[in-house]
Design an enzyme around this catalytic site. Sequence first.
Site, short mmCIF file in Angstrom:
data_model
loop_
_atom_site.label_atom_id
_atom_site.label_comp_id
_atom_site.label_asym_id
_atom_site.label_seq_id
_atom_site.Cartn_x
_atom_site.Cartn_y
_atom_site.Cartn_z
CB THR A 34 -42.30 -107.94 71.40
OG1 THR A 34 -43.15 -108.04 72.55
CG2 THR A 34 -43.01 -107.08 70.37
CE1 TYR A 89 -40.93 -103.01 72.20
CE2 TYR A 89 -42.56 -104.47 73.20
CZ TYR A 89 -41.26 -104.23 72.77
OH TYR A 89 -40.32 -105.20 72.92
#
Length: 327
Positions: free
Chosen positions: A117, A141
């Site tokens: 990501t 995350y």
Amino acid sequence: MKTVLVTGGAGYIGSHACKVLARAGITPVTFDNLATGWQEAVKFGPFEQGDLLDRDRLDDVFAAHRPDAVMHFAALSQVGESMAQPGRYWRNNVTGSLNLIEAAVAAGCMDFVFSSTCAIYGDQDNVVLDESCAQHPINAYGKSKRAIEEILEDFGAAHGLQSVIFRYFNVAGADDAAEIGEFHQPETHLVPLILDAIDGRRGALTVFGTDYDTPDGTCIRDYVHVMDLVEAHVLGLRWLGAGKGSRVFNLGTGHGFSVREVIAAAEAVTGREVPFAEGPRRAGDATRLVSGSMRAGQDLGWTPGRSTLEQMISDAARWHKVGHYES
Ligand code: UDP
């Protein structure tokens, strides 16, 4: 390349990957615990229900299907939730991925494609976000994904595992046949929430923060069409199959749009007004995340041809009208 184990194949991006793999003549074997995925989205190959935290189950699935490669999508992926429940993110994402990587190496399956990501870069104003950029993730995350990238690097050095790591920017849109699409319960992503607000399926959209240091005060993101994104994964498999070695690629278009610009585009595409209210910032959100890299184009020949806001929103809207999952 005949068979690929697709973790998270019942989820949004994983199910689209299964579709393009099947189209390329490769059997996608979905491994998914259905915590956030949908069995109805598994349409393009066998389904193995299981959890990444269950190493025995993983070993059985590798033995049964003997995949040539792994595409690892399965993860918890909500920035806000990761700030409130970091333990779940570290256990599920990092421990689960470590199990998977160890199982792959034990089975001699040495080609690994991983969904990372842009959250790994964190909040870096005026810095070009290319793959060599320093990593300062600002949410659990992003930190969990950074840890998995590091595990892959170490397993590459120690065991010869080859990995292609894709750092996604913001994924939107749906399959052009609307056979599968984005459906989360609860939904937290901007484009489906805008479509829900237009349809009155829920109340007005809340714009998270209007005091960012951007031209209109709202966060800027680089949106990429899910079908373009998964096409890059097939190119990544070919890269590994050709023995070209481990490599990290950003997947974004290089163009950023603010939340207000996405709302305006949705209004133009649908001809409907988006009811929205201005709200406070959401914890963990970076101001601006836009890819500054051409590497995927140069090395893989990737061209994100469907990734205009108009195309992504109209494909998402077509799916949104007909599509949702129940099981
Ligand atoms: N966003 C928003 N309202 C919402 C959901 C998202 O304003 O209800 C904003 C969010 O702050 C971010 C952008 O939309 O700037 C994209 O958020 P999303 O959750 O879709 O993806 P993320 O950037 O977290 O991966």
